[in-house]
Design a protein around this motif. Structure first.
Motif, PDB file in Angstrom:
ATOM      1  N   LEU A  65       0.821  -1.212   0.000  1.00 27.74           N
ATOM      2  CA  LEU A  65       0.000   0.000   0.000  1.00 27.74           C
ATOM      3  C   LEU A  65       0.853   1.258   0.000  1.00 27.74           C
ATOM      4  CD1 LEU A  65      -2.746  -1.053   2.542  1.00 27.74           C
ATOM      5  CD2 LEU A  65      -2.978  -0.883   0.070  1.00 27.74           C
ATOM      6  N   PRO A  66       0.423   2.294  -0.693  1.00 27.76           N
ATOM      7  CA  PRO A  66      -0.610   2.242  -1.725  1.00 27.76           C
ATOM      8  C   PRO A  66      -0.056   1.612  -2.998  1.00 27.76           C
ATOM      9  CG  PRO A  66       0.313   4.442  -1.653  1.00 27.76           C
ATOM     10  CD  PRO A  66       0.997   3.641  -0.567  1.00 27.76           C
ATOM     11  N   TYR A  67      -0.937   0.994  -3.770  1.00 30.99           N
ATOM     12  CA  TYR A  67      -0.538   0.447  -5.072  1.00 30.99           C
ATOM     13  C   TYR A  67      -1.576   0.864  -6.103  1.00 30.99           C
ATOM     14  CZ  TYR A  67      -3.792  -3.399  -4.048  1.00 30.99           C
ATOM     15  OH  TYR A  67      -4.889  -4.132  -3.732  1.00 30.99           O
ATOM     16  N   THR A  68      -1.172   0.817  -7.356  1.00 32.63           N
ATOM     17  CA  THR A  68      -2.030   1.303  -8.437  1.00 32.63           C
ATOM     18  C   THR A  68      -2.272   0.199  -9.448  1.00 32.63           C
ATOM     19  OG1 THR A  68      -1.045   3.488  -8.140  1.00 32.63           O
ATOM     20  CG2 THR A  68      -2.290   3.127 -10.163  1.00 32.63           C
ATOM     21  N   VAL A  69      -3.511   0.069  -9.871  1.00 29.24           N
ATOM     22  CA  VAL A  69      -3.892  -0.885 -10.907  1.00 29.24           C
ATOM     23  C   VAL A  69      -4.388  -0.083 -12.104  1.00 29.24           C
ATOM     24  CG1 VAL A  69      -5.474  -2.758 -11.538  1.00 29.24           C
ATOM     25  CG2 VAL A  69      -4.469  -2.674  -9.236  1.00 29.24           C
ATOM     26  N   GLY A  70      -3.822  -0.378 -13.270  1.00 30.39           N
ATOM     27  CA  GLY A  70      -4.211   0.322 -14.487  1.00 30.39           C
ATOM     28  C   GLY A  70      -5.022  -0.566 -15.410  1.00 30.39           C
ATOM     29  N   LEU A  71      -5.840   0.088 -16.235  1.00 28.36           N
ATOM     30  CA  LEU A  71      -6.563  -0.591 -17.299  1.00 28.36           C
ATOM     31  C   LEU A  71      -5.911  -0.135 -18.600  1.00 28.36           C
ATOM     32  CD1 LEU A  71      -8.819  -2.404 -18.316  1.00 28.36           C
ATOM     33  CD2 LEU A  71     -10.377  -0.451 -18.161  1.00 28.36           C
ATOM     34  N   ILE A  72      -5.272  -1.073 -19.286  1.00 25.59           N
ATOM     35  CA  ILE A  72      -4.483  -0.778 -20.475  1.00 25.59           C
ATOM     36  C   ILE A  72      -5.277  -1.135 -21.723  1.00 25.59           C
ATOM     37  CG2 ILE A  72      -2.312  -1.223 -21.688  1.00 25.59           C
ATOM     38  CD1 ILE A  72      -2.083   0.014 -18.776  1.00 25.59           C
ATOM     39  N   GLN A  73      -5.426  -0.160 -22.605  1.00 17.18           N
ATOM     40  CA  GLN A  73      -6.045  -0.397 -23.909  1.00 17.18           C
ATOM     41  C   GLN A  73      -4.947  -0.842 -24.866  1.00 17.18           C
ATOM     42  OE1 GLN A  73      -9.478   0.229 -25.208  1.00 17.18           O
ATOM     43  NE2 GLN A  73      -8.489  -1.148 -26.656  1.00 17.18           N
ATOM     44  N   LEU A  74      -4.935  -2.131 -25.196  1.00 13.78           N
ATOM     45  CA  LEU A  74      -3.914  -2.637 -26.111  1.00 13.78           C
ATOM     46  C   LEU A  74      -4.155  -2.094 -27.513  1.00 13.78           C
ATOM     47  CD1 LEU A  74      -3.621  -6.365 -24.985  1.00 13.78           C
ATOM     48  CD2 LEU A  74      -2.120  -4.444 -24.404  1.00 13.78           C
ATOM     49  N   GLU A  75      -3.082  -1.862 -28.220  1.00 11.17           N
ATOM     50  CA  GLU A  75      -3.161  -1.359 -29.591  1.00 11.17           C
ATOM     51  C   GLU A  75      -4.012  -2.275 -30.475  1.00 11.17           C
ATOM     52  OE1 GLU A  75       0.412  -1.403 -32.364  1.00 11.17           O
ATOM     53  OE2 GLU A  75       0.405   0.655 -31.599  1.00 11.17           O
ATOM     54  N   ASP A  76      -3.985  -3.583 -30.207  1.00  9.37           N
ATOM     55  CA  ASP A  76      -4.730  -4.541 -31.014  1.00  9.37           C
ATOM     56  C   ASP A  76      -6.188  -4.694 -30.609  1.00  9.37           C
ATOM     57  OD1 ASP A  76      -2.557  -5.078 -32.650  1.00  9.37           O
ATOM     58  OD2 ASP A  76      -1.833  -6.692 -31.367  1.00  9.37           O
ATOM     59  N   GLY A  77      -6.633  -3.993 -29.555  1.00 10.77           N
ATOM     60  CA  GLY A  77      -8.052  -4.023 -29.238  1.00 10.77           C
ATOM     61  C   GLY A  77      -8.450  -4.308 -27.809  1.00 10.77           C
ATOM     62  N   PRO A  78      -8.091  -5.476 -27.252  1.00  9.46           N
ATOM     63  CA  PRO A  78      -8.564  -5.783 -25.898  1.00  9.46           C
ATOM     64  C   PRO A  78      -7.946  -4.868 -24.835  1.00  9.46           C
ATOM     65  CG  PRO A  78      -7.738  -7.763 -26.988  1.00  9.46           C
ATOM     66  CD  PRO A  78      -7.368  -6.589 -27.839  1.00  9.46           C
ATOM     67  N   ARG A  79      -8.553  -4.865 -23.679  1.00  9.12           N
ATOM     68  CA  ARG A  79      -8.021  -4.141 -22.517  1.00  9.12           C
ATOM     69  C   ARG A  79      -7.581  -5.159 -21.483  1.00  9.12           C
ATOM     70  NH1 ARG A  79     -12.948   0.151 -22.149  1.00  9.12           N
ATOM     71  NH2 ARG A  79     -12.302   1.407 -23.931  1.00  9.12           N
ATOM     72  N   MET A  80      -6.479  -4.835 -20.790  1.00 12.43           N
ATOM     73  CA  MET A  80      -5.956  -5.690 -19.720  1.00 12.43           C
ATOM     74  C   MET A  80      -5.724  -4.857 -18.468  1.00 12.43           C
ATOM     75  SD  MET A  80      -3.054  -8.166 -21.300  1.00 12.43           S
ATOM     76  CE  MET A  80      -3.515  -9.479 -22.414  1.00 12.43           C
ATOM     77  N   TYR A  81      -6.020  -5.452 -17.336  1.00 12.11           N
ATOM     78  CA  TYR A  81      -5.683  -4.837 -16.053  1.00 12.11           C
ATOM     79  C   TYR A  81      -4.289  -5.267 -15.645  1.00 12.11           C
ATOM     80  CZ  TYR A  81     -10.530  -3.545 -15.132  1.00 12.11           C
ATOM     81  OH  TYR A  81     -11.769  -2.971 -15.190  1.00 12.11           O
TER      82      TYR A  81
END
Length: 140
Positions: A84-100
């Protein structure tokens, strides 16, 4: 046995094993529907677009942009109290899907809609996690 004190993914799960195999090689793969070609993440037994149960695993670019993020100040599991604290991002991949994924860097350095790069973290001989960091900015 791992010297990490956090829960680790099951790399032998038939639904996700190809993803974990690729991360060990520092690559990203996602499912592609064999019928409609929809790229999907997270993996699922059927395509959310057409309902087909047929899919193949396909490599995707590691290039992406930060779509959103959340900074956690309270651990929902004792395993993360020390982070703590930590950060989680939502990444929009160039090829389409999103990953956390866990973001590396101070939250003040994170920039929505700017480039990210994966950081493959070899945790054990069988588990490599994907974290993310902001890409280096090119001087103007």
């Amino acid at each position: 046995m791992s010297d990490i004190d956090k829960p680790l993914p099951r790399t032998d799960d038939p639904l996700t094993a190809p993803f974990w195999t690729a991360t060990r090689e520092h690559r990203l793969v996602v499912q592609r529907c064999a019928d409609c070609s929809y790229l999907r993440w997270p993996p699922a037994p059927v395509c959310p677009e057409c309902g087909s149960p047929s899919a193949t695993w396909t490599p995707v670019s590691t290039a992406g942009t930060l779509w959103s993020y959340a900074e956690y100040h309270r651990a929902f599991s004792p395993a993360w109290v020390g982070d703590l604290p930590y950060t989680v991002g939502l990444i929009q991949l160039e090829d389409g899907p999103r990953m956390y994924g866990t973001m590396i860097g101070e939250p003040g350095s994170l920039r929505i809609d700017e480039e990210t790069r994966p950081v493959f973290v070899d945790v054990t001989p069988t588990v490599t996690l994907v974290h993310w960091r902001m890409a280096e900015r090119n001087p103007s």
